[in-house]
Write a protein that holds these residues in place. Structure first.
Motif, PDB file in Angstrom:
ATOM      1  N   ALA A  12     -19.230 -21.462  29.400  1.00  9.21           N
ATOM      2  CA  ALA A  12     -17.996 -21.770  30.132  1.00  9.21           C
ATOM      3  C   ALA A  12     -17.037 -20.597  29.966  1.00  9.21           C
ATOM      4  N   ALA A  13     -17.589 -19.387  30.066  1.00 14.69           N
ATOM      5  CA  ALA A  13     -16.827 -18.173  29.779  1.00 14.69           C
ATOM      6  C   ALA A  13     -15.731 -17.889  30.800  1.00 14.69           C
ATOM      7  N   ASN A  14     -15.796 -18.516  31.962  1.00  8.21           N
ATOM      8  CA  ASN A  14     -14.767 -18.305  32.985  1.00  8.21           C
ATOM      9  C   ASN A  14     -13.663 -19.348  32.910  1.00  8.21           C
ATOM     10  N   HIS A  15     -13.730 -20.206  31.917  1.00  7.37           N
ATOM     11  CA  HIS A  15     -12.710 -21.230  31.705  1.00  7.37           C
ATOM     12  C   HIS A  15     -11.859 -20.894  30.478  1.00  7.37           C
ATOM     13  N   ARG A  16     -10.593 -21.262  30.536  1.00  2.00           N
ATOM     14  CA  ARG A  16      -9.784 -21.231  29.323  1.00  2.00           C
ATOM     15  C   ARG A  16     -10.429 -22.159  28.307  1.00  2.00           C
ATOM     16  N   LEU A  17     -10.255 -21.852  27.032  1.00  2.42           N
ATOM     17  CA  LEU A  17     -10.916 -22.639  26.005  1.00  2.42           C
ATOM     18  C   LEU A  17     -10.534 -24.108  26.098  1.00  2.42           C
ATOM     19  N   VAL A  32     -18.577 -29.652  20.416  1.00  2.00           N
ATOM     20  CA  VAL A  32     -18.479 -28.346  21.066  1.00  2.00           C
ATOM     21  C   VAL A  32     -19.147 -27.309  20.176  1.00  2.00           C
ATOM     22  N   ALA A  33     -19.985 -26.468  20.771  1.00  2.00           N
ATOM     23  CA  ALA A  33     -20.467 -25.273  20.083  1.00  2.00           C
ATOM     24  C   ALA A  33     -19.539 -24.143  20.514  1.00  2.00           C
ATOM     25  N   LEU A  34     -18.657 -23.757  19.637  1.00  2.00           N
ATOM     26  CA  LEU A  34     -17.582 -22.820  19.979  1.00  2.00           C
ATOM     27  C   LEU A  34     -17.996 -21.392  19.648  1.00  2.00           C
ATOM     28  N   THR A  35     -18.254 -20.596  20.673  1.00  2.00           N
ATOM     29  CA  THR A  35     -18.563 -19.185  20.486  1.00  2.00           C
ATOM     30  C   THR A  35     -17.259 -18.406  20.428  1.00  2.00           C
ATOM     31  N   LEU A  36     -16.932 -17.892  19.260  1.00  2.00           N
ATOM     32  CA  LEU A  36     -15.707 -17.116  19.092  1.00  2.00           C
ATOM     33  C   LEU A  36     -15.795 -15.851  19.947  1.00  2.00           C
ATOM     34  N   ASP A  37     -14.750 -15.591  20.742  1.00  2.00           N
ATOM     35  CA  ASP A  37     -14.794 -14.447  21.651  1.00  2.00           C
ATOM     36  C   ASP A  37     -13.367 -13.995  21.947  1.00  2.00           C
ATOM     37  N   ILE A  38     -13.253 -12.930  22.705  1.00  2.00           N
ATOM     38  CA  ILE A  38     -11.940 -12.358  22.972  1.00  2.00           C
ATOM     39  C   ILE A  38     -11.007 -13.340  23.677  1.00  2.00           C
ATOM     40  N   HIS A  39     -11.566 -14.301  24.405  1.00  2.00           N
ATOM     41  CA  HIS A  39     -10.768 -15.246  25.173  1.00  2.00           C
ATOM     42  C   HIS A  39     -10.915 -16.682  24.656  1.00  2.00           C
ATOM     43  N   LEU A  41     -10.555 -18.354  21.140  1.00  2.00           N
ATOM     44  CA  LEU A  41     -10.167 -18.313  19.743  1.00  2.00           C
ATOM     45  C   LEU A  41     -10.566 -16.968  19.109  1.00  2.00           C
ATOM     46  N   ASP A  42      -9.974 -15.913  19.619  1.00  2.00           N
ATOM     47  CA  ASP A  42     -10.248 -14.552  19.167  1.00  2.00           C
ATOM     48  C   ASP A  42     -10.007 -14.446  17.659  1.00  2.00           C
ATOM     49  N   PRO A  43     -11.053 -14.211  16.879  1.00  2.00           N
ATOM     50  CA  PRO A  43     -10.887 -14.179  15.426  1.00  2.00           C
ATOM     51  C   PRO A  43     -10.142 -12.953  14.912  1.00  2.00           C
TER      52      PRO A  43
END
Length: 288
Positions: A12-17, A32-39, A41-43
């Motif tokens: 769902a990379a084109n959606h806001r988290l 939810v399997a939350l993939t941390l990414d720049i958009h 929840l940027d760690p």
């Protein structure tokens, strides 16, 4: 027992988290399997802790649990996919990956995550694999120890093409506290075991599970019904071993139609578990 399902936000990379999380909840997933990414929840954001607290509150409000995923492509280096890794020759690069995984564990603790999943990486040409395994062991000991202290389950995912590619590669490691992140589709890519056999063999070591469809020998995550995965058989195996954690749907190539794929994937999985014997569901899958 009732199996529990999650959807990976890398699909769902084109959606806001927040929008992705609400879509996942509305479809009926358990987590939810939350993939941390720049958009998502940027760690490395200056406000990462506050954002993690906010997301934790949202998940609690929606009664969703989570797994933290760390496979973002360009989070650590905008110029090189998935770099640096735990097997990068540059010690500073390896330390950056370890630091990221520790941050992911900190976020996982804040979100009460069931697990934090990560992979080894691909040694660059010219890198001695024996040396790479030594670097990997050092990094894994550090990360797994940090996770144990934080009360988080650290899970290594064998990934086709990486230094730790197969379940046998994982089994050969001797890292206290390090569980297995089993992507069932990868078994079809490597051809080492049938996915349902892998579930039964490694039941006591599995910390988290990913599921999707795949064709044998081809590492492309596919929507259910488009590959060779015996999905009912895998679900039957997970049920038989009493796997009670989230089973995470990973469709990273489907972000452009996440609004459709998120509910469709869960409908498929639930259809495999509805009334009637498992065998009937398996036969129906094969007819599609």
């Amino acid at each position: 027992m009732t199996l529990r399902f999650a959807y990976n936000t890398n699909g769902a990379a084109n959606h806001r988290l927040d929008d992705a999380i609400h879509l996942i909840k509305a479809a009926g997933y358990d987590g939810v399997a939350l993939t941390l990414d720049i958009h998502h929840l940027d760690p490395f954001s200056e406000t990462w802790a506050a954002e993690a607290g906010r997301v934790a509150s949202l998940l609690e409000k929606l009664e969703l649990t989570c797994v933290i995923e760390t496979g973002a492509r360009f989070l650590l280096d905008p110029n090189a996919k998935h770099e640096p890794t735990l097997v990068t020759a540059d010690a500073a690069g390896r330390a950056r990956r370890v630091g990221f995984l520790k941050r992911a564990i900190e976020i996982g603790a804040m979100l009460s995550a069931e697990a934090v999943s990560f992979w080894a990486g691909v040694p660059k040409p010219g890198v001695d694999h024996g040396e790479a395994r030594r670097w990997l062991a050092e990094g894994l000991h550090e990360v797994a120890g940090f996770a144990t202290e934080a009360g988080i389950v650290a899970c290594l995912e064998p990934e086709p093409g990486m230094l730790i590619e197969t379940l046998d590669d994982y089994a050969a490691l001797d890292i206290p506290g390090l569980k297995l992140a089993l992507d069932t589709g990868h078994c079809l890519v490597t051809g080492e075991r049938e996915p349902e056999a892998a579930v039964r063999e490694f039941a006591d070591r599995i910390g988290t599970v990913a599921i999707e469809d795949m064709k044998r020998g081809s590492h492309i995550h596919l929507p259910f019904g488009e590959g060779d995965m015996d999905v009912p058989g895998v679900l039957e195996a997970l049920e038989a071993v009493g796997f009670g954690k989230l089973i995470c749907v990973e469709l990273s190539r489907e972000s452009h139609r996440a609004d459709v794929m998120i509910p469709q994937a869960l409908d498929y999985l639930r259809g495999c578990r509805r009334s009637g014997p498992v065998l009937a569901g398996r036969q129906e899958t094969r007819r599609q």
